[in-house]
Enzyme design. Structure first.
Site, PDB file in Angstrom:
ATOM      1  N   GLU A  77       7.841  42.099  38.924  1.00 50.95           N
ATOM      2  CA  GLU A  77       8.066  40.958  38.030  1.00 50.95           C
ATOM      3  C   GLU A  77       8.578  41.386  36.661  1.00 50.95           C
ATOM      4  O   GLU A  77       9.387  40.694  36.056  1.00 50.95           O
ATOM      5  CB  GLU A  77       6.778  40.130  37.893  1.00 50.95           C
ATOM      6  N   HIS A 144      -3.560  32.464  44.061  1.00 55.52           N
ATOM      7  CA  HIS A 144      -2.474  31.631  44.582  1.00 55.52           C
ATOM      8  C   HIS A 144      -2.672  30.176  44.183  1.00 55.52           C
ATOM      9  O   HIS A 144      -2.177  29.285  44.850  1.00 55.52           O
ATOM     10  CB  HIS A 144      -2.402  31.745  46.116  1.00 55.52           C
TER      11      HIS A 144
END
Lengths: 344, 358
Positions: A77, A144
């Site tokens: 990322e 998540h």
């Protein structure tokens, strides 16, 4: 940029046929149209190419636009966020996907230190969209299901968008891609494929301006300021309150969290004199605190009751259904808080 | 001061350079050294805002590596992102001493208009992007710059500088790995100057040489004597040529030594004085380059002295003008946070109050 032959899969564009689309499909359409419109728009992320992304938002795009415009990245990322920044310096408009928005924290330094400050430092605009699936109600567990918007809300230079309807999702992703500032675009995964949210979208090229809230439901008795999934939880609550208590609840869907549409909030509070703020993110340091403070500064005399908030509890997002249900704001929590306010 | 003496070249000039290039590199190394000396004077007079960072002993590699790039002033050349000790690289790309002095003095007419410090500034036309202080972050950023060159089919190269400390960051790894798999036209210069602030290299990494990291990414690597201007130019040129011809990423390790503290306020107590003295006495890049130029007959002492004098005169003018520049207007604090102009500050909408007060 080499010209590409656009082969659009059957399921990618449905509006032309007047068919209703889901929120996910609306986002895909918005990105697709911007890719067609502007060759400087390109996508990067993990598994977004041939596979079309973990949630299939980018399905079909690599086939249509090629591997130079839809780039599968390593799991990195910081790496692809930084690469987006470099490409933006060179005049590109990168749209990058966090496979789950939870992983945006890996790129926190690059976003807050590098991207958000670039224009200010004289290093030029950063027209980047950082998008990804966020939110809970899907039993995703701690990594998540998060709503990390508050961590970025405190960073001048960023914009934060979080739509709750298919129409807004398409109009806002298109506005985000065209925006000259970096935009964090949160997509609630519980809303992605909800059949109730299917809408027939306008055929014309439209955008929804960043920074403008929307009155989701008109009312006179109290205001709920909210965004994303809790817009729909609040809608359910408002229907209960109308039926059982005869209350007319006004719901303001912020749509953009940064910059806040303070005028829309103040206008509604001056009309209803009662404010409930509902968000799915945790409470301490959450956005509700900022909204409450602004209303206190600007509309204190109009308030007939204290400002209340319904939020997630101050805990990591738990996995097991009874725990997640207890942790997240539920319709009945909103009903309860609204009744308390109305009776004050 | 002018002299008619002409050097008679005795040895072939390497790496495709010509005499003009050799003298221009000399001018730039000398300019870097002298500008930093002038900045040190300004620092002592308390005219520098914040810290001062010297690149003493590293001027040669900064200039020589950047000199290997295709330099333009219309935004079509190669791009680099310097580190704090790459003043020489920025001057090579065309940054002016006046800009640097204005930056250090936090002037309103500095390139970053007082928002950013020292050599953290950007000019896309001349081909440099200012670093930020979290180290290693510019590796992925320059990978993105190189990605765009590849996407557009442009014949351009990105170069990113980092110290040995920055090689320990996640950003270094992620950026270089991404650039490697995408085979991007990127040159990574690792300046092994033996210290990251106070931390010696042996506490930074267990590899013997930073070039050992290159095979782990599947990229080319080369290690070079960082105080030999021509050797650095040669290594950088090979890496740039490889990048431009589609050969992908090269890591160039430049072995050098930081002869001053991390910044002017750092007393270097952790650096053995004999090391500093040895590098100064026998391995100064400017002294070595001057000797190379004269001993090979590529330049005369008179020619080089003339360049020195021109540099000094130029600096006098630039610094005088920079000192006369205005400080930034306080209200410009809110400029350029967003594209739309001043940051939306709704709490000041009704009265022009101090924005820091609600």
């Amino acid at each position: 940029m080499p010209t590409q032959t656009m082969t659009r899969p059957e399921h990618v564009r449905l509006t032309e046929e007047g068919k209703p689309v889901t929120l996910l499909e609306a986002i895909r359409e918005g990105i697709w149209e911007e890719m067609e419109r502007d060759p400087s728009v390109f996508l990067m992320g993990e598994d977004i190419g041939a596979y079309g992304g973990a949630f299939k938002v980018t399905e079909g795009m690599q086939q249509a636009f090629g591997q130079l415009r839809v780039i599968d990245t390593p799991i990195s990322e910081i790496g692809f966020t930084g690469a987006a920044a470099g490409a933006a310096h060179m005049g590109m408009r990168p749209v990058i996907e966090m496979q789950f928005i939870d992983f945006i924290s890996c790129a926190y330094d690059m976003i807050t230190n590098y991207v958000a400050t670039s224009r200010y430092r004289g290093s030029g605009p950063q027209p980047i969209v950082i998008r990804g699936p966020s939110g809970g109600y899907v039993r995703g567990g701690p990594f998540h299901s998060q709503n990390p918007e508050a961590a970025f809300f405190h960073t001048p230079g960023l914009k934060i968008v979080y739509p709750s309807t298919a129409r807004d999702a398409k109009g806002l992703i298109k506005a985000a891609i065209r925006d000259d500032d970096p935009v964090l675009f949160f997509e609630h995964k519980w809303l992605y494929r909800r059949p109730q949210l299917r809408e027939v979208l306008p055929n014309e090229d439209y955008i929804v301006p960043i920074g403008e809230a929307r009155v989701h439901r008109e009312g006179t008795d109290l205001t709920i300021v909210t965004y994303a999934a809790t817009v729909h939880k609040s809608q359910e609550a408002a229907e209960v309150l109308e039926k059982e208590d005869g209350l007319q609840v006004e719901i303001i869907d912020l749509r953009t969290i940064l910059p806040l549409d303070e005028d829309a909030i103040i206008r509604s509070v001056k009309k209803t004199n009662r404010l409930l703020i509902v968000h799915e993110d945790t409470r301490t340091g959450g956005i509700a605190g900022e909204i409450a403070m602004r209303v206190s500064e600007k509309a204190f005399e109009w308030l007939d009751a204290p400002i209340l908030r319904v939020t997630a509890l101050d805990a990591p997002v738990p996995y097991s259904p009874p725990l997640e249900d207890y942790f997240l704001p539920q319709t009945e929590d909103i009903v309860k808080a609204a009744r308390h306010l109305a009776a004050y | 001061m002018a002299t008619k003496t002409k050097a008679t070249p005795q040895a072939a000039i390497p790496h495709g350079l010509d005499r003009g290039g050799l003298l221009e590199m000399y001018r730039l190394v000398r300019l870097t050294r002298s500008l930093e000396e002038k900045l040190e004077n300004l620092f002592r007079q308390s005219k520098v805002v914040g810290g001062l960072f010297r690149s003493l002993g590293q001027e040669g590699e900064s200039v020589a590596s950047a000199f290997a790039l295709r330099r333009r002033d219309d935004g079509t050349g190669d791009m680099l992102s310097p580190l704090i000790r790459n003043l020489g690289s920025m001057l090579t790309m065309g940054a002016t001493p006046g800009e640097v002095v204005r930056q250090y003095m936090a002037k309103g007419d500095s390139p970053a208009r007082g928002k950013e410090l020292n050599i953290h500034f950007t000019d896309y036309r001349r081909g440099f992007i200012g670093q930020i202080s979290p180290l290693g972050d510019l590796v992925p950023v320059m990978a993105g710059v190189a990605l765009t060159f590849k996407q557009r089919g442009e014949d351009r190269v990105g170069m990113v500088y980092l110290g040995d400390g920055a090689t320990s960051t996640g950003a270094f790894h992620e950026g270089i790995n991404f650039a490697a798999v995408q085979k991007l036209p990127l040159v990574v210069i690792v300046e092994a100057n033996q210290y990251a602030y106070t931390t010696p290299t042996r506490l930074q990494t267990a590899v013997k040489s930073f070039v050992d990291k290159a095979p782990g990414y599947g990229i080319a690597g080369e290690s070079v004597d960082g105080n030999d201007v021509l050797a650095v130019y040669g290594a950088a040129k090979r890496a740039v040529d490889r990048a431009r011809s589609g050969g992908g990423v090269t890591l160039v390790e430049v072995v050098t030594y930081r002869r001053r503290g991390h910044a002017q306020h750092d007393n270097q107590s952790y650096q053995p004085p004999e090391d500093i003295e040895r590098w100064a006495a026998t391995n100064d890049p400017l002294d070595r380059y001057l000797a190379t130029l004269t001993s090979n007959g590529w330049a005369t002492a008179d020619e080089l002295a003339k360049i020195d004098a021109e540099v000094d005169a130029h600096l006098e003018n630039e610094i005088r003008d920079a000192e006369a520049g205005p400080m930034p207007a306080p209200e410009s604090t809110l400029d350029d946070v967003y594209a739309s102009g001043p940051v939306a500050a709704p709490w000041t909408r009704h009265e022009p109050a101090d924005p820091k007060l609600a």
